[in-house]
Write a protein that holds these residues in place. Sequence first.
Motif, PDB file in Angstrom:
ATOM      1  N   LEU A  59      67.695 -28.954  34.463  1.00 25.17           N
ATOM      2  CA  LEU A  59      68.921 -28.455  33.912  1.00 25.17           C
ATOM      3  C   LEU A  59      68.845 -27.245  33.287  1.00 25.17           C
ATOM      4  CD1 LEU A  59      71.193 -29.746  33.322  1.00 25.17           C
ATOM      5  CD2 LEU A  59      70.331 -30.267  30.517  1.00 25.17           C
ATOM      6  N   PRO A  60      70.000 -26.754  34.645  1.00 27.74           N
ATOM      7  CA  PRO A  60      70.877 -27.284  35.918  1.00 27.74           C
ATOM      8  C   PRO A  60      69.653 -27.397  37.103  1.00 27.74           C
ATOM      9  CG  PRO A  60      71.410 -24.884  35.964  1.00 27.74           C
ATOM     10  CD  PRO A  60      70.924 -25.847  34.077  1.00 27.74           C
ATOM     11  N   CYS A  61      70.029 -28.339  37.875  1.00 23.41           N
ATOM     12  CA  CYS A  61      69.613 -28.621  39.560  1.00 23.41           C
ATOM     13  C   CYS A  61      69.927 -27.612  40.643  1.00 23.41           C
ATOM     14  CB  CYS A  61      68.820 -29.695  39.645  1.00 23.41           C
ATOM     15  SG  CYS A  61      69.946 -30.607  40.086  1.00 23.41           S
ATOM     16  N   GLY A  62      71.961 -27.715  39.560  1.00 21.33           N
ATOM     17  CA  GLY A  62      72.746 -27.157  40.897  1.00 21.33           C
ATOM     18  C   GLY A  62      71.884 -27.846  42.276  1.00 21.33           C
ATOM     19  N   ASP A  63      72.364 -26.473  43.266  1.00 17.62           N
ATOM     20  CA  ASP A  63      71.962 -27.182  44.784  1.00 17.62           C
ATOM     21  C   ASP A  63      70.108 -27.753  45.433  1.00 17.62           C
ATOM     22  OD1 ASP A  63      70.666 -24.837  45.185  1.00 17.62           O
ATOM     23  OD2 ASP A  63      72.517 -23.658  46.328  1.00 17.62           O
ATOM     24  N   GLY A  64      69.685 -27.299  44.058  1.00 13.61           N
ATOM     25  CA  GLY A  64      68.531 -28.118  44.427  1.00 13.61           C
ATOM     26  C   GLY A  64      66.810 -27.365  45.226  1.00 13.61           C
ATOM     27  N   LYS A  65      68.176 -25.667  45.279  1.00 12.22           N
ATOM     28  CA  LYS A  65      67.041 -24.732  45.486  1.00 12.22           C
ATOM     29  C   LYS A  65      65.141 -24.785  45.046  1.00 12.22           C
ATOM     30  CE  LYS A  65      68.446 -20.755  43.474  1.00 12.22           C
ATOM     31  NZ  LYS A  65      68.799 -19.273  43.416  1.00 12.22           N
ATOM     32  N   ASN A  66      65.608 -24.850  43.998  1.00 11.06           N
ATOM     33  CA  ASN A  66      63.867 -24.856  42.748  1.00 11.06           C
ATOM     34  C   ASN A  66      63.509 -25.998  42.744  1.00 11.06           C
ATOM     35  OD1 ASN A  66      64.864 -21.787  42.188  1.00 11.06           O
ATOM     36  ND2 ASN A  66      66.356 -22.653  40.856  1.00 11.06           N
ATOM     37  N   THR A  67      63.875 -27.249  43.146  1.00  9.43           N
ATOM     38  CA  THR A  67      63.280 -28.637  42.920  1.00  9.43           C
ATOM     39  C   THR A  67      62.354 -28.727  43.893  1.00  9.43           C
ATOM     40  OG1 THR A  67      66.000 -28.728  42.696  1.00  9.43           O
ATOM     41  CG2 THR A  67      64.621 -31.261  42.254  1.00  9.43           C
ATOM     42  N   PRO A  68      62.049 -28.786  45.149  1.00 10.17           N
ATOM     43  CA  PRO A  68      61.169 -29.285  45.556  1.00 10.17           C
ATOM     44  C   PRO A  68      59.998 -28.632  45.196  1.00 10.17           C
ATOM     45  CG  PRO A  68      63.018 -28.862  47.291  1.00 10.17           C
ATOM     46  CD  PRO A  68      63.441 -28.151  45.856  1.00 10.17           C
ATOM     47  N   CYS A  69      59.743 -27.149  44.669  1.00 12.22           N
ATOM     48  CA  CYS A  69      58.861 -26.310  43.913  1.00 12.22           C
ATOM     49  C   CYS A  69      58.375 -27.265  43.065  1.00 12.22           C
ATOM     50  CB  CYS A  69      58.902 -24.889  43.452  1.00 12.22           C
ATOM     51  SG  CYS A  69      57.781 -23.832  43.330  1.00 12.22           S
ATOM     52  N   LEU A  70      59.303 -27.323  42.028  1.00 10.53           N
ATOM     53  CA  LEU A  70      58.509 -28.191  40.506  1.00 10.53           C
ATOM     54  C   LEU A  70      58.386 -29.781  40.636  1.00 10.53           C
ATOM     55  CD1 LEU A  70      62.339 -27.355  38.176  1.00 10.53           C
ATOM     56  CD2 LEU A  70      59.458 -26.708  37.930  1.00 10.53           C
ATOM     57  N   ALA A  71      59.087 -29.816  42.090  1.00  5.82           N
ATOM     58  CA  ALA A  71      58.883 -31.868  42.289  1.00  5.82           C
ATOM     59  C   ALA A  71      57.236 -31.419  42.645  1.00  5.82           C
ATOM     60  CB  ALA A  71      59.520 -32.481  42.911  1.00  5.82           C
ATOM     61  N   ARG A  72      56.042 -30.960  43.490  1.00  2.00           N
ATOM     62  CA  ARG A  72      55.475 -30.705  43.560  1.00  2.00           C
ATOM     63  C   ARG A  72      54.326 -30.867  43.162  1.00  2.00           C
ATOM     64  NH1 ARG A  72      57.956 -27.279  47.556  1.00  2.00           N
ATOM     65  NH2 ARG A  72      58.389 -28.332  49.096  1.00  2.00           N
ATOM     66  N   GLN A  73      54.662 -29.746  41.202  1.00  2.00           N
ATOM     67  CA  GLN A  73      53.811 -29.803  40.126  1.00  2.00           C
ATOM     68  C   GLN A  73      53.637 -30.826  39.151  1.00  2.00           C
ATOM     69  OE1 GLN A  73      51.704 -27.267  40.341  1.00  2.00           O
ATOM     70  NE2 GLN A  73      51.825 -26.568  41.789  1.00  2.00           N
ATOM     71  N   VAL A  74      54.399 -31.821  39.215  1.00  2.00           N
ATOM     72  CA  VAL A  74      54.930 -32.819  38.193  1.00  2.00           C
ATOM     73  C   VAL A  74      54.688 -34.562  39.300  1.00  2.00           C
ATOM     74  CG1 VAL A  74      55.901 -31.651  36.416  1.00  2.00           C
ATOM     75  CG2 VAL A  74      57.031 -32.204  37.798  1.00  2.00           C
ATOM     76  N   PRO A  75      54.388 -34.960  37.901  1.00  2.00           N
ATOM     77  CA  PRO A  75      54.222 -36.614  38.908  1.00  2.00           C
ATOM     78  C   PRO A  75      55.894 -37.147  38.771  1.00  2.00           C
ATOM     79  CG  PRO A  75      52.917 -36.532  37.007  1.00  2.00           C
ATOM     80  CD  PRO A  75      53.721 -34.856  36.940  1.00  2.00           C
ATOM     81  N   TYR A  76      57.116 -36.116  37.618  1.00  2.00           N
ATOM     82  CA  TYR A  76      58.630 -36.967  37.901  1.00  2.00           C
ATOM     83  C   TYR A  76      59.251 -35.956  37.378  1.00  2.00           C
ATOM     84  CZ  TYR A  76      61.829 -39.932  36.977  1.00  2.00           C
ATOM     85  OH  TYR A  76      63.451 -40.621  36.422  1.00  2.00           O
ATOM     86  N   LEU A  77      60.239 -35.733  38.236  1.00  2.00           N
ATOM     87  CA  LEU A  77      61.198 -35.103  38.095  1.00  2.00           C
ATOM     88  C   LEU A  77      62.481 -35.617  38.057  1.00  2.00           C
ATOM     89  CD1 LEU A  77      61.643 -31.844  37.380  1.00  2.00           C
ATOM     90  CD2 LEU A  77      61.943 -31.724  40.215  1.00  2.00           C
ATOM     91  N   ILE A  78      63.532 -34.841  36.454  1.00  2.00           N
ATOM     92  CA  ILE A  78      64.383 -35.615  36.832  1.00  2.00           C
ATOM     93  C   ILE A  78      65.629 -34.301  36.682  1.00  2.00           C
ATOM     94  CG2 ILE A  78      67.230 -36.017  35.255  1.00  2.00           C
ATOM     95  CD1 ILE A  78      65.094 -37.889  33.708  1.00  2.00           C
ATOM     96  N   GLY A  79      66.833 -34.382  38.141  1.00  2.00           N
ATOM     97  CA  GLY A  79      67.247 -33.003  38.444  1.00  2.00           C
ATOM     98  C   GLY A  79      68.572 -33.682  37.346  1.00  2.00           C
ATOM     99  N   ALA A  80      69.266 -32.922  36.692  1.00  2.00           N
ATOM    100  CA  ALA A  80      70.793 -32.769  36.449  1.00  2.00           C
ATOM    101  C   ALA A  80      71.288 -31.788  36.666  1.00  2.00           C
ATOM    102  CB  ALA A  80      70.207 -33.501  34.913  1.00  2.00           C
ATOM    103  N   ASP A  81      73.250 -31.550  36.701  1.00  2.00           N
ATOM    104  CA  ASP A  81      73.851 -30.968  36.296  1.00  2.00           C
ATOM    105  C   ASP A  81      75.646 -31.413  36.295  1.00  2.00           C
ATOM    106  OD1 ASP A  81      73.011 -28.290  38.482  1.00  2.00           O
ATOM    107  OD2 ASP A  81      75.269 -28.724  38.089  1.00  2.00           O
ATOM    108  N   ALA A  82      75.962 -30.289  35.684  1.00  2.00           N
ATOM    109  CA  ALA A  82      77.917 -31.770  35.736  1.00  2.00           C
ATOM    110  C   ALA A  82      78.708 -31.149  36.648  1.00  2.00           C
ATOM    111  CB  ALA A  82      77.784 -29.912  34.753  1.00  2.00           C
ATOM    112  N   SER A  83      77.934 -30.746  38.275  1.00  2.00           N
ATOM    113  CA  SER A  83      78.515 -30.876  39.343  1.00  2.00           C
ATOM    114  C   SER A  83      78.244 -31.906  40.031  1.00  2.00           C
ATOM    115  CB  SER A  83      78.466 -29.358  39.902  1.00  2.00           C
ATOM    116  OG  SER A  83      78.860 -29.385  41.359  1.00  2.00           O
ATOM    117  N   PRO A  84      78.658 -32.872  40.224  1.00  2.00           N
ATOM    118  CA  PRO A  84      78.853 -34.017  41.168  1.00  2.00           C
ATOM    119  C   PRO A  84      78.245 -33.222  42.425  1.00  2.00           C
ATOM    120  CG  PRO A  84      80.333 -34.660  40.457  1.00  2.00           C
ATOM    121  CD  PRO A  84      80.160 -32.969  40.048  1.00  2.00           C
ATOM    122  N   THR A  85      79.113 -31.916  43.623  1.00  2.00           N
ATOM    123  CA  THR A  85      78.968 -31.929  44.786  1.00  2.00           C
ATOM    124  C   THR A  85      77.759 -31.524  44.559  1.00  2.00           C
ATOM    125  OG1 THR A  85      81.222 -31.540  44.512  1.00  2.00           O
ATOM    126  CG2 THR A  85      79.870 -29.890  46.146  1.00  2.00           C
ATOM    127  N   ALA A  86      76.782 -30.927  43.414  1.00  2.00           N
ATOM    128  CA  ALA A  86      76.183 -30.174  43.557  1.00  2.00           C
ATOM    129  C   ALA A  86      74.771 -30.842  43.978  1.00  2.00           C
ATOM    130  CB  ALA A  86      76.054 -28.487  42.648  1.00  2.00           C
TER     131      ALA A  86
END
Length: 198
Positions: A59-86
């Motif tokens: 939080l924030p996950c924004g456009d998700g540029k960091n999300t795949p790297c995080l997701a590969r290291q943990v069993p379960y990830l929630i990506g959250a942001d205030a922007s629906p477009t992001a």
Amino acid sequence: MTTNDDNFTSKIDEAGKGFWEASYRVTAAPGLWCDDPVPFVQAAAAVFGERGARKTLELPCGDGKNTPCLARQVPYLIGADASPTALSIANRRLLGAGVSNCVLCTTDVFRTQFVDAQFDAVFCCDLLGHLERADLALKELIRICRPSGVVVGNVFGVGDSTRMAQGMVRLQNEEYIYRDKFYFRFYTEPEVAVLLKG
């Protein structure tokens, strides 16, 4: 604009949500910034993995540029942001990367919908330096992270090159507005210690 009321969020922080949403809508690139993950996301992901974090929040996950790297290291990830477009951009990025252990949702860092101590780890990249009330956002992140968990985040330092960017107007001390919209707060190390102590 600072106050001692913990329920207070500034007009600057509230307006910023709309500015970020509008920026994600008009950008021609896949994301608002470059597509490369920030360098410290890999170190944070490794720490989360070493500590056995099972449920992690970005939080924030924004456009998700960091999300795949995080997701590969943990069993379960929630990506959250205030922007629906992001989040829409992040969803396309995750599908393209084959990430299947991540759920995306809209939330406000000052008032998340999560219960106390819900997460083992929280990753908060490039948000706190854009908030006039970063202290309140940190309190919320700590509230939703379990006591033995870990929160990894960053702020902008006074040596950051963005501080002298064209279009940056100083408000007071180390507070600036970029292009009449985006708030920036640049911190010294002692100021970060004060922020964390609070």
